[in-house]
Design a protein around this motif. Structure first.
Motif, PDB file in Angstrom:
ATOM      1  N   THR A 256      90.031 -14.308 -37.230  1.00  0.00           N
ATOM      2  CA  THR A 256      90.086 -14.027 -38.322  1.00  0.00           C
ATOM      3  C   THR A 256      90.234 -12.399 -38.738  1.00  0.00           C
ATOM      4  OG1 THR A 256      87.761 -14.767 -38.014  1.00  0.00           O
ATOM      5  CG2 THR A 256      87.708 -12.897 -39.988  1.00  0.00           C
ATOM      6  N   THR A 257      90.964 -12.353 -40.532  1.00  0.00           N
ATOM      7  CA  THR A 257      92.053 -11.376 -40.413  1.00  0.00           C
ATOM      8  C   THR A 257      91.245 -11.111 -41.966  1.00  0.00           C
ATOM      9  OG1 THR A 257      93.316 -12.790 -41.775  1.00  0.00           O
ATOM     10  CG2 THR A 257      93.734 -12.154 -39.473  1.00  0.00           C
ATOM     11  N   ALA A 258      90.744 -11.957 -42.587  1.00  0.00           N
ATOM     12  CA  ALA A 258      89.475 -11.097 -43.174  1.00  0.00           C
ATOM     13  C   ALA A 258      88.325 -12.688 -43.967  1.00  0.00           C
ATOM     14  CB  ALA A 258      90.893 -12.038 -44.729  1.00  0.00           C
ATOM     15  N   ILE A 259      87.528 -11.900 -45.016  1.00  0.00           N
ATOM     16  CA  ILE A 259      85.460 -11.799 -44.564  1.00  0.00           C
ATOM     17  C   ILE A 259      85.693 -11.769 -46.645  1.00  0.00           C
ATOM     18  CG2 ILE A 259      84.186 -11.221 -44.538  1.00  0.00           C
ATOM     19  CD1 ILE A 259      84.097  -9.691 -42.446  1.00  0.00           C
ATOM     20  N   SER A 260      85.579 -13.333 -46.477  1.00  0.00           N
ATOM     21  CA  SER A 260      84.601 -12.768 -47.703  1.00  0.00           C
ATOM     22  C   SER A 260      83.156 -12.850 -48.175  1.00  0.00           C
ATOM     23  CB  SER A 260      85.399 -15.053 -48.453  1.00  0.00           C
ATOM     24  OG  SER A 260      86.058 -15.148 -48.641  1.00  0.00           O
ATOM     25  N   VAL A 261      82.718 -12.711 -49.092  1.00  0.00           N
ATOM     26  CA  VAL A 261      80.988 -12.244 -48.924  1.00  0.00           C
ATOM     27  C   VAL A 261      80.925 -12.669 -50.917  1.00  0.00           C
ATOM     28  CG1 VAL A 261      79.155 -11.054 -48.996  1.00  0.00           C
ATOM     29  CG2 VAL A 261      81.342 -10.550 -47.847  1.00  0.00           C
ATOM     30  N   TRP A 262      79.912 -13.630 -51.087  1.00  0.00           N
ATOM     31  CA  TRP A 262      79.439 -14.208 -52.266  1.00  0.00           C
ATOM     32  C   TRP A 262      77.755 -14.590 -52.347  1.00  0.00           C
ATOM     33  CZ3 TRP A 262      81.839 -17.109 -47.818  1.00  0.00           C
ATOM     34  CH2 TRP A 262      80.531 -17.915 -47.946  1.00  0.00           C
ATOM     35  N   VAL A 263      77.460 -14.670 -53.308  1.00  0.00           N
ATOM     36  CA  VAL A 263      75.600 -14.794 -53.666  1.00  0.00           C
ATOM     37  C   VAL A 263      75.429 -16.534 -53.725  1.00  0.00           C
ATOM     38  CG1 VAL A 263      73.797 -14.560 -55.372  1.00  0.00           C
ATOM     39  CG2 VAL A 263      75.798 -12.342 -55.090  1.00  0.00           C
ATOM     40  N   GLU A 264      74.719 -17.157 -52.122  1.00  0.00           N
ATOM     41  CA  GLU A 264      74.354 -18.258 -52.823  1.00  0.00           C
ATOM     42  C   GLU A 264      73.995 -18.573 -53.205  1.00  0.00           C
ATOM     43  OE1 GLU A 264      75.570 -22.290 -51.269  1.00  0.00           O
ATOM     44  OE2 GLU A 264      76.944 -20.349 -50.630  1.00  0.00           O
ATOM     45  N   SER A 265      72.965 -18.279 -53.352  1.00  0.00           N
ATOM     46  CA  SER A 265      71.855 -18.176 -54.848  1.00  0.00           C
ATOM     47  C   SER A 265      71.109 -17.300 -55.037  1.00  0.00           C
ATOM     48  CB  SER A 265      70.558 -19.279 -53.974  1.00  0.00           C
ATOM     49  OG  SER A 265      70.068 -18.809 -53.166  1.00  0.00           O
ATOM     50  N   PRO A 266      70.327 -17.498 -56.160  1.00  0.00           N
ATOM     51  CA  PRO A 266      70.934 -18.362 -57.231  1.00  0.00           C
ATOM     52  C   PRO A 266      71.277 -18.483 -57.873  1.00  0.00           C
ATOM     53  CG  PRO A 266      69.055 -16.496 -58.349  1.00  0.00           C
ATOM     54  CD  PRO A 266      69.843 -15.942 -56.888  1.00  0.00           C
ATOM     55  N   LYS A 267      72.279 -19.224 -58.375  1.00  0.00           N
ATOM     56  CA  LYS A 267      73.529 -19.746 -59.214  1.00  0.00           C
ATOM     57  C   LYS A 267      73.370 -19.015 -60.682  1.00  0.00           C
ATOM     58  CE  LYS A 267      75.389 -21.915 -55.759  1.00  0.00           C
ATOM     59  NZ  LYS A 267      76.626 -21.464 -55.325  1.00  0.00           N
ATOM     60  N   GLY A 268      74.298 -18.012 -61.140  1.00  0.00           N
ATOM     61  CA  GLY A 268      74.685 -17.562 -62.114  1.00  0.00           C
ATOM     62  C   GLY A 268      73.526 -15.617 -62.085  1.00  0.00           C
ATOM     63  N   ASP A 269      72.891 -15.638 -62.869  1.00  0.00           N
ATOM     64  CA  ASP A 269      72.587 -14.933 -63.256  1.00  0.00           C
ATOM     65  C   ASP A 269      71.263 -14.242 -62.223  1.00  0.00           C
ATOM     66  OD1 ASP A 269      74.119 -13.537 -65.174  1.00  0.00           O
ATOM     67  OD2 ASP A 269      73.351 -14.506 -66.762  1.00  0.00           O
ATOM     68  N   ILE A 270      70.878 -13.155 -62.140  1.00  0.00           N
ATOM     69  CA  ILE A 270      69.800 -12.632 -60.987  1.00  0.00           C
ATOM     70  C   ILE A 270      68.736 -11.515 -61.437  1.00  0.00           C
ATOM     71  CG2 ILE A 270      69.238 -12.059 -59.134  1.00  0.00           C
ATOM     72  CD1 ILE A 270      71.641 -12.188 -57.997  1.00  0.00           C
ATOM     73  N   LYS A 271      67.332 -12.306 -62.027  1.00  0.00           N
ATOM     74  CA  LYS A 271      66.088 -11.468 -62.207  1.00  0.00           C
ATOM     75  C   LYS A 271      65.783 -10.715 -61.285  1.00  0.00           C
ATOM     76  CE  LYS A 271      63.560 -15.110 -63.485  1.00  0.00           C
ATOM     77  NZ  LYS A 271      64.342 -16.645 -62.520  1.00  0.00           N
ATOM     78  N   ASN A 325      87.886  -7.318 -35.009  1.00  0.00           N
ATOM     79  CA  ASN A 325      88.630  -7.649 -34.658  1.00  0.00           C
ATOM     80  C   ASN A 325      88.939  -7.404 -32.767  1.00  0.00           C
ATOM     81  OD1 ASN A 325      91.346  -8.457 -33.407  1.00  0.00           O
ATOM     82  ND2 ASN A 325      91.815  -8.637 -35.750  1.00  0.00           N
ATOM     83  N   LEU A 326      89.070  -8.578 -32.011  1.00  0.00           N
ATOM     84  CA  LEU A 326      89.217  -8.123 -30.653  1.00  0.00           C
ATOM     85  C   LEU A 326      90.268  -7.773 -30.264  1.00  0.00           C
ATOM     86  CD1 LEU A 326      86.138 -10.823 -29.811  1.00  0.00           C
ATOM     87  CD2 LEU A 326      85.337  -8.668 -30.384  1.00  0.00           C
ATOM     88  N   ASP A 327      91.120  -7.487 -31.206  1.00  0.00           N
ATOM     89  CA  ASP A 327      92.634  -7.836 -30.387  1.00  0.00           C
ATOM     90  C   ASP A 327      92.770  -5.803 -30.990  1.00  0.00           C
ATOM     91  OD1 ASP A 327      92.825 -10.634 -29.385  1.00  0.00           O
ATOM     92  OD2 ASP A 327      93.969 -10.733 -31.511  1.00  0.00           O
ATOM     93  N   THR A 328      92.600  -5.901 -31.677  1.00  0.00           N
ATOM     94  CA  THR A 328      92.868  -4.764 -32.384  1.00  0.00           C
ATOM     95  C   THR A 328      92.106  -3.572 -32.282  1.00  0.00           C
ATOM     96  OG1 THR A 328      92.757  -5.158 -34.380  1.00  0.00           O
ATOM     97  CG2 THR A 328      94.538  -5.622 -33.433  1.00  0.00           C
ATOM     98  N   TYR A 329      90.293  -4.031 -32.511  1.00  0.00           N
ATOM     99  CA  TYR A 329      88.886  -3.048 -32.086  1.00  0.00           C
ATOM    100  C   TYR A 329      88.770  -2.581 -34.148  1.00  0.00           C
ATOM    101  CZ  TYR A 329      88.640  -4.123 -27.534  1.00  0.00           C
ATOM    102  OH  TYR A 329      88.862  -4.945 -26.314  1.00  0.00           O
TER     103      TYR A 329
END
Length: 625
Positions: A256-271, A325-329
């Motif tokens: 792994t060289t990069a990470i993606s983070v996102w809001v899975e639910s709810p879709k759209g605005d959060i209340k 990163n287990l190669d470079t720590y």
């Protein structure tokens, strides 16, 4: 010297002429090869011609054994045809045709793999001029459908030597089938230290061939989407055919060289109040271990999923997903922002309950703090009465009283709303709402339910009374938003008037119900007739008092009529006694005509005598009638 050369030339011309003559006398034509599938029937033709005729010809069929020796299979001439015994072809070989036709057909049924040998058609004549032709019989077997199997484990891209990709196998073919490996429609060949293709050929006990191939290669990250398959080519009579295996995909492992983070639910605005699910994923395979952080605080998560329940505006902020990163720590970090929208409870002024006097005006407001644009509306009895934050009630009356609901919504987010209530009470004397019918007719011995609804504040008290002093049975008595609702039961025995009386600190009101009893001629059955007073929509009225006054006037008129009747009777009595106009005794009525006399005939049940009285009360004989 010249003589010797001329002699040699003559000898050569003689030999050439003799050979041409021999060939011209006897010729044999056969096919170079005959191809057939195993188990089918092979037909090998031998055609011949002879200038001397066919009477002295002999035909023999031979086959060549694996050792190279000739083995006779068939002999025939103009008188006989013999199939040799003791050969592998016994009971499977026959010859069609005759010498006379100049064509013989060697037929071999149920061809086997070992039948793939050379067959010789040998023809001889009495002149000892012999000739022959040979045909190679080729036997084929179609292999089974090829199979492919990939390695079940993942392959790291950083392996130093080629890694095994899979095996491909084609079974039971003849001759030996060929296998070619493909990667995304590109054939793979051996490349030193990059691609390695191995083959293993096995001859089965049946004589058929099975071929197994193994592919090894160094993989790259791009190979995670590559499709590998095998192509098997094999010979058939008259050509070649090919077939392909199914496609397989291999599991490629890469860091792994990069990470993606996102809001899975709810879709759209959060209340506020929502359950929020955050997911984290790296671009490597397999996925590494992830840690979630909110600010500098580590947050408990399940692998690559973080669940935030019943979120509030305090959960706003940046969330980080971290792996090593287990190669470079070195730490690899991805993040996403969470925005929680909020809508505070509605605040109404004045609060809770507001008391008004009749004719007063009320200005109320409703507000709710929100992170988004809001929409405000006021409702009463489930119907929208106005939009906006302000509610104005002018010239208050009893119909103004009730519960007002302020609803604040956020149009951008479905289901995001809040509300508040304002109860409005209006001071004033009781007001009994007018019923549909106050004059009721009902059969004797039946029951009538009378309903009385009195509005006012403070809540009025209701009492019932009747013209015959009957005790009315209370069916229900309950408070409503704007007053009191009372129901009584009246048993009809005669004509009756029932009164509903309402009173509070500000005054009283009354309503009369007139019930007329209807005699019945059939067996009485107790039923119930209900008279309901419906809610009025106008301001205070005095109809009840007017109805009561009308009843009093009617009673006075009846009494006056009775007094007039009594007075008339008294005057008549005095007239008969002669007490009127200074008269006493008899009156002389002889001067008047007979037609002016008033005669009254009086009869008695105890006598047959009829007495005639004049207007002055004197008797007259019957003859004077």
């Amino acid at each position: 010297m010249a003589l010797r050369e001329n002699a040699s030339l003559l000898v050569g011309l003689f030999v050439l002429f003799h050979t041409w003559q021999a060939r011209a006398i006897l010729e044999v034509n056969v096919e170079d090869r005959v191809e057939v599938l195993r188990g089918e029937t092979a037909q090998i033709a031998c055609m011949f011609t002879s200038a001397e005729g066919i009477g002295a010809l002999q035909i023999q069929w031979f086959y060549v054994t694996p050792s190279g020796a000739r083995q006779r299979l068939f002999y025939g001439d103009t008188t006989m045809q013999i199939v040799e015994r003791g050969t592998p072809f016994l009971d499977r070989v026959s010859v069609n045709g005759t010498i006379a036709t100049g064509e013989l057909l060697l037929i071999i049924t149920d061809v086997e793999l070992q039948d793939e040998v050379e067959f010789i058609c040998f023809i001889s004549s009495l002149s000892e001029e012999n000739t022959e032709g040979s045909t190679l019989l080729r036997v084929f077997e179609t292999p089974e459908m090829p199979t492919i199997e990939g390695v079940p484990t993942g392959i790291w891209v950083n392996n130093e030597i080629p890694s095994k990709i899979g095996n491909c196998e084609a079974k039971n073919g003849f001759p030996r089938p060929n296998i070619t490996w493909y990667r995304d429609n590109t054939p793979l060949v051996n490349i030193h230290n990059e691609v390695n293709v191995l083959f293993l050929v096995t001859m089965e006990s049946s004589g058929l061939f099975s071929v197994k191939s193994e592919l090894s290669m160094k993989v790259m990250k791009e190979d995670k989407d590559a499709l590998f398959y095998c192509e098997v080519s094999y010979f058939v009579p008259g050509g070649t055919r090919m077939t392909e295996t199914a496609r397989i995909n291999i599991t490629v492992h890469y860091p792994t060289t990069a990470i993606s983070v996102w809001v899975e639910s709810p879709k759209g605005d959060i209340k506020e109040g929502d359950t929020v699910e955050l997911q984290c994923r790296g671009n490597g395979n397999p996925q590494p271990h992830f840690t979630f952080r909110y600010g500098e605080t580590e947050v408990t998560a399940d692998s690559n999923v973080l669940v935030l329940e019943d979120v509030t505006r305090l959960n706003n902020g940046l969330y980080h997903c971290v792996t090593l990163n287990l190669d470079t720590y070195d730490e690899i970090v991805g993040n996403t922002s969470v925005v929680v929208n909020y809508l505070d409870p509605a605040v109404i002024h004045p609060q809770d309950t507001h008391i008004m006097s009749q004719g007063e005006e009320l200005n109320a407001t409703c507000n709710a703090l929100s992170s988004l644009e809001t929409y405000t509306a006021w409702f009463k009895d489930g119907e929208e009465i106005t939009q906006g934050h302000d509610l104005t009630l002018e010239d208050a009356m009893f119909s103004t009283a009730g519960t007002y609901v302020c609803v604040v919504t956020v149009p951008q987010i479905t289901g995001m709303e809040t509300s508040g209530t304002l109860r409005v009470l209006v001071h004033g004397p009781p007001e009994i709402t007018e019923p549909i019918n106050r004059d009721i007719e009902e059969s004797v011995q039946k029951t009538v339910n009378l309903t009385c609804h009195a509005r006012g504040f403070p809540a009025p008290s209701i009492t019932w009374s009747s013209s015959d002093a009957q005790i009315l049975k209370t069916v229900s008595h309950q408070a409503t938003d704007d007053g009191i609702h009372s129901v009584v039961s009246v048993r009809v025995t005669s004509d009756i008037t029932a009164f509903c009386n309402a009173s509070n600190d500000y005054g009283t009101d009354a309503m009369a119900f007139s019930i007329k009893a209807i005699p019945h001629t059939t067996t009485p059955a107790t039923t119930t007739t209900t008279t309901t007073v419906k809610a009025a929509t106008a301001g205070p009225t005095k109809k009840a008092k007017q109805a009561q006054s009308s009843g009093v006037i009617i009673a006075v008129i009846i009494i006056c009529i009775l007094l007039l009747a009594i007075l008339g009777s008294v005057l008549y009595f005095l007239y008969k006694k002669g007490k009127i106009c200074g008269r006493s005794g008899k009156q002389d009525l002889t001067k008047k005509s007979n037609k002016d006399n008033i005669v009254v005939e009086m009869k008695s049940d105890n006598t047959e005598e009829a007495v005639l009285l004049g207007v002055n009360g004197e008797k007259k004989p019957p003859g004077d009638q």
